[in-house]
Design a protein around this motif. Structure first.
Motif: not given
Length: 286
Positions: A76-100
């Motif tokens: 929320t804070v960052y996107q008021t500073k970098a208005t041309s950047t949209k952040l999309n988060f992919n939350f999960g277990a670190s091991g599963a994210l590593q494999q992805q």
């Protein structure tokens, strides 16, 4: 009749003189071509050229589930500073994210809850060793439902008959589960508790098991415990019994938005961002 004619002759020069004076006093304005004048005004003040719209860059950040609340506030804070950047988060277990990431799933940055997952990606040359570092630390705790009547103050108490289910993350893919296995093995309890184990796909699912009463106790991070008013911390796990919980961050080499990824990578190391992490219970390594 003659006098009347003479009188009329006298008025003629007077009327003529009056008309002449009136004509000299009237100024005739030149005709103006309003259309031409309008064109001249337009050419003197040309219309501004249309602005090119700024293209929005979308970054995908694969992050450990335990970072969910802190990163959403930072987003929320960052996107008021970098208005041309949209952040999309992919939350999960670190091991599963590593494999992805290893399998080519789109990701620009990776935030892991264990150094081993980051090290594997660095070793496989998917993350540049020079663009990754340890960002945060955390600690492992055991939580119970807030209304629990069972007295639990150590790992040994998990063997009490009234403790029917103990929740942990899947050790092979969830760092919190791996740390829990280390601690239970250290206390020589891992084998004896196997029949009571309930495994979650990530640390947030483990927390949910405790919140809903589907487990009597569970291993989560301190930061996860602080997010819920449905659980309470029974005890902090002895830090000597498991590997230190470190959160490395790195930029994925395959990113198509190198500048924006590096900008966010640097921002997460700023005091402003680190203060948010601290608010949620994380510790900044010295």
């Amino acid at each position: 009749m003659r006098k009347k004619a003479v009188r009329n002759q006298l008025w003629v020069p007077i009327i003529a003189m009056t008309l002449l004076i009136a004509g000299c006093g009237t100024k005739t304005e030149p005709m103006v071509d309003t259309a031409a004048g309008s064109k001249q005004q337009q050419s003197a003040s040309p219309a501004p050229a249309p602005q090119t719209p700024v293209e929005t860059v979308e970054l995908t950040i694969s992050a450990a589930a335990s970072l969910t609340d802190a990163l959403k506030e930072i987003q929320t804070v960052y996107q008021t500073k970098a208005t041309s950047t949209k952040l999309n988060f992919n939350f999960g277990a670190s091991g599963a994210l590593q494999q992805q990431i290893e399998q080519g799933a789109p990701a620009d940055l990776f935030l892991s809850a264990a150094t081993k997952n980051m090290k594997t990606l660095v070793d496989n040359q998917l993350i540049d060793a020079g663009k990754q570092k340890n960002l945060l630390t955390n600690e492992l705790v055991v939580v119970v439902p807030v209304d629990s009547k069972v007295s639990i103050g150590s790992e040994a108490d998990l063997s009490k008959p009234e403790v029917l289910h103990v929740a942990i993350g899947i050790p092979e893919s969830v760092p919190a589960g791996s740390y829990a296995k280390e601690a239970l093995t250290y206390g020589k309890l891992w084998d004896s508790l196997q029949s009571r184990m309930v495994q979650g796909k990530d640390v947030r699912q483990v927390l949910q098991y405790i919140e809903t009463g589907n487990a009597d106790a569970g291993f989560v991070y301190k930061t996860d415990a602080l997010t819920s008013n449905k659980v309470k911390i029974a005890f902090a796990v002895d830090p000597k019994s498991y590997q230190a919980v470190e959160y490395p961050i790195g930029i994925v080499k395959s990113t198509k938005h190198g500048k924006e990824a590096e900008d966010f990578y640097n921002y997460l190391q700023s005091k402003e961002a680190l203060d948010v992490f601290v608010k949620f219970g994380f510790t900044v390594p010295k």
